[in-house]
Scaffold this active site. Structure first.
Site, PDB file in Angstrom:
ATOM      1  N   HIS A   8       0.871  -1.324  -0.066  1.00 45.53           N
ATOM      2  CA  HIS A   8      -0.069  -0.049  -0.015  1.00 45.53           C
ATOM      3  C   HIS A   8       0.907   1.370  -0.091  1.00 45.53           C
ATOM      4  CE1 HIS A   8      -3.597   2.503   1.030  1.00 45.53           C
ATOM      5  NE2 HIS A   8      -2.860   3.161   2.077  1.00 45.53           N
ATOM      6  N   TYR A   9       1.794   1.227   0.780  1.00 47.12           N
ATOM      7  CA  TYR A   9       2.748   2.372   0.995  1.00 47.12           C
ATOM      8  C   TYR A   9       3.706   2.571  -0.234  1.00 47.12           C
ATOM      9  CZ  TYR A   9       0.627   4.292   5.109  1.00 47.12           C
ATOM     10  OH  TYR A   9      -0.435   4.691   5.836  1.00 47.12           O
ATOM     11  N   HIS A  10       3.904   1.285  -0.871  1.00 45.23           N
ATOM     12  CA  HIS A  10       4.537   1.307  -2.019  1.00 45.23           C
ATOM     13  C   HIS A  10       4.021   2.156  -3.017  1.00 45.23           C
ATOM     14  CE1 HIS A  10       7.741  -0.497  -4.785  1.00 45.23           C
ATOM     15  NE2 HIS A  10       6.804  -0.312  -5.646  1.00 45.23           N
ATOM     16  N   SER A  48       3.770   5.714  -2.482  1.00 47.28           N
ATOM     17  CA  SER A  48       5.062   6.354  -2.820  1.00 47.28           C
ATOM     18  C   SER A  48       5.282   6.525  -4.227  1.00 47.28           C
ATOM     19  CB  SER A  48       6.295   5.627  -2.210  1.00 47.28           C
ATOM     20  OG  SER A  48       6.010   5.350  -1.020  1.00 47.28           O
TER      21      SER A  48
END
Ligand code: MG
Length: 667
Positions: free
Chosen positions: A299-301, A304
């Site tokens: 999700h944070y990948h 980003s």
């Protein structure tokens, strides 16, 4: 001049309705009045005619051209989704969409209580201050032309300013004891003025500015209030950058927006430059050489990538792409290819770490945007067009060795078999202690899905749930006494992604005195054998966990088997072999695919008492198959002389015919 005076009269009439705003002359000091187009503003201001200067300034902004955001390139063509319309309409009644996890939205009262905190989840209180319903109100305004949205937005915007003063305490708000109001304001500032939330508003207020600027409720006086408030936001971030991680990235990208969208501010160039500099530096810090982002969380990948891409888009739109070196652009492309590899054929992602499930519609939107930026990348084009254009990579299985993501696959289509193993370095805050875990896709469905994350942080009850989902024991991996790993630093001992038997050997020193070695064999490119070896001096019960799919999964404690019988052609048979005395335990498990939503399933563990330094060894067979019924027998045994640091040998038999010898010798 005549036109502006008329506008002023209309605006002042509207302003009477909203008595909370006043002309803020200090706004003029914040601007570079020598900026092209502000000549009249400057002259009026220097003449002491600030009311007229504000009218002229509003006129300038209403007619300004050439400065856009990637999100809104033409205000006349904006659309609104049904959901956004709902958020906009709810907001008219002060039911504010603060968080997906808390629906329907809470009512914050006629006299808005910005400190209302119905569930003590920090996210709910933080995210209220992102004002996620403001931009939808702007869409609703543009689409309908109904001034009620503009009127309410201005009113809420001002109400927020009045009720959420910024108290700068340097983090020592609890030392304020002599003034209870000040103390309450300081406590509130931790939420309302957390830099991440401030940056969110900094970005979204560019959109709101675009959408509402033509409304008579957007008065010259309000413009000065807006600019002073906006400037305060930017200055707050410049002095309070998050130390690291995704927060810092978000803040940098949004500072870039601020500097690009409001070049009239004196410090605009510095804001923009700080955004560019931080992004250029952080892309080197936060992204490993294989394209994985250091939270090790899909999700944070994705978030980003979105940040880095937005920065490129606003640079392209406003003519400063050259401030990003080629290496930055190449890294973003690598991140996209990484994500495309670890996701499944239906475009969904593994739920590792704090990830939520992102669906196909969202992902198609992302891939189309990415394909515009990287038109020569055929893989991205393939995914953006659902295979109508572009091409798939010339490989199948793929390892990302620095991030510790390993993908076994026998195809890219919905009928493929694909296992994604997570076994990497420590990772950042959102990374869970889950080394060695995996998800398995087979023929249209994800089996052995990760538990997900459910919730982030808050009071005791919230933390208990968070810790349940984070726990090492609630993954497809091996624990000691069901405890969380003490160390999460996997080493890859072997990665062999080609041939009829593909192999991953990975090892994590999970506990003081216990190392977990996991060897995964992808046999005939269709089924899996997993060998788990726990070695070291530690004593206790070793637990090998598997999170079973939702639904009825028949099993046998005697044989240590599970057989699914699902409709739709996506099934498996499963058997675990262990030393004498191994017992199977079934406990209540959970899976969460989105925030604050969860459903039940089984967490199966295979438990072995370890009383000395003899290693505990397991063999698990996972055999995907389309249909249940007529299950062949499954057998497996080690054919070496026990655990050996440099080699492994075993024999596996499925039915009467299929007999395989598996193993390896490490260099
Ligand atoms: Mg997890």
């Amino acid at each position: 001049m005549k036109r502006t005076i008329i506008a002023a009269t209309a605006c002042l009439m509207a302003a009477c309705v909203l008595n909370a705003q006043e002309l803020r002359p200090e706004a003029f000091d914040l601007l570079n009045l020598d900026y092209p187009g502000l000549e009249e503003v400057k002259a009026l201001h220097e003449d002491g005619k600030d009311s007229l200067a504000a009218v002229s300034l509003l006129d300038y902004y209403r007619h300004r051209t050439g400065i856009l955001t990637p999100e809104i390139r033409n205000v006349k063509k904006v659309k609104i989704s049904r959901q956004q319309q709902q958020w906009a309409d709810d907001a008219l009644d002060h039911r504010f969409f603060a968080h997906y996890g808390y629906q329907p939205s809470y009512d914050y009262g006629d006299d808005i209580d910005w400190r209302y905190w119905p569930v003590r989840d920090n996210e709910l209180r933080w995210q209220l201050h992102r004002h996620k319903w403001f931009t939808p109100m702007g869409y609703a305004y543009r689409v309908s032309g109904d001034e009620k949205y503009a009127k309410e937005w201005v009113s809420q915007y001002m109400d927020w300013i009045h009720k959420n003063p910024l108290v700068e305490t340097g983090g020592n708000e609890y030392e304020i004891t002599d003034d209870s109001q000040l103390k309450a304001d300081a406590e509130n500032s931790r939420f309302a003025w957390r830099p991440l939330e401030v940056s969110h508003r900094l970005q979204d207020q560019c959109f709101q500015f675009q959408l509402f600027i033509d409304s008579p409720y957007f008065t010259p006086a309000f413009l000065t209030e807006f600019l002073v408030n906006y400037h305060r936001h930017a200055v707050h971030i410049m002095g309070n950058w998050s130390e690291k991680g995704n927060h810092l990235l978000f803040e940098a990208q949004r500072m870039l927006y601020a500097g690009s969208f409001f070049p009239e501010f004196r410090e605009a160039a510095a804001w923009r430059q700080s955004g560019v500099d931080i992004l250029n530096e952080e892309i080197g810090v936060q992204v490993y050489d294989d394209g994985g982002q250091f939270e090790l969380d899909p999700h944070y990948h994705l978030a980003s990538i979105d940040i880095f891409v937005k920065a490129l888009q606003i640079a392209d739109l406003n003519g400063f792409r050259n401030e990003f070196p080629q290496n930055y652009i190449n890294t973003v492309e690598k991140m996209i290819v990484f994500y495309a590899n670890i996701c499944f054929p239906d475009y969904t992602n593994p739920l590792f770490s704090d990830a939520k499930l992102t669906g196909k519609r969202d992902m198609l939107r992302h891939y189309r945007k990415w394909s515009d930026i990287f038109p020569d990348n055929l893989f991205i084009k393939y995914l953006a067009t659902e295979g109508k254009e572009g091409a798939l990579p010339d490989y199948l299985s793929k390892g990302f060795l620095t991030s510790g993501f390993f993908v076994f696959r026998n195809g890219w289509g919905m009928d493929a078999t694909q296992m994604v193993v997570k076994a990497g370095p420590e990772g950042e805050w959102h990374c869970q202690p889950d080394n060695g875990t995996f998800e398995l896709w087979y023929n249209g469905r994800t089996l052995f899905q990760d538990s997900g994350s459910y919730v982030y942080a808050g009071d005791k009850e919230v933390m208990e749930w968070r810790n349940w989902f984070r726990a090492s024991a609630h993954h497809n991996t091996l624990t000691l006494g069901n405890r969380d790993f003490e160390t999460t630093e996997s080493k890859t001992l072997l990665w062999q992604p080609e041939g009829d038997v593909q192999i991953l050997v990975t090892e994590n020193p999970s506990y003081s005195g216990l190392t977990h070695r996991r060897s995964v064999f992808f046999v005939d490119r269709t089924w899996f054998v997993i060998v788990d070896e726990a070695y070291g001096d530690a004593k206790g019960t070793v637990n090998l966990h598997y999170q079973m799919p939702r639904g009825n999964v028949p099993n046998s404690r005697e044989d240590m088997t599970f057989y699914t019988d699902f409709e739709g052609g996506s099934n498996f048979m499963f058997r675990c072999f262990g030393p004498e005395g191994m017992s199977m335990k079934k406990e209540k498990g959970w899976i969460s695919t989105s925030y604050m939503k969860k459903s039940q399933r089984i967490d199966a563990s295979f438990n072995v008492r370890k009383d000395d330094s003899t290693p505990v060894r397991y063999i698990t067979i996972i055999y995907p198959k389309a249909k249940a019924g007529k299950e062949p027998s499954m057998n497996a045994k080690f054919t070496d002389r026990g655990f050996h640091d440099g080699s492994l040998k075993l024999q596996v038999k499925i039915g009467k015919e299929k007999k395989r010898t598996l193993g390896y010798t490490l260099d």
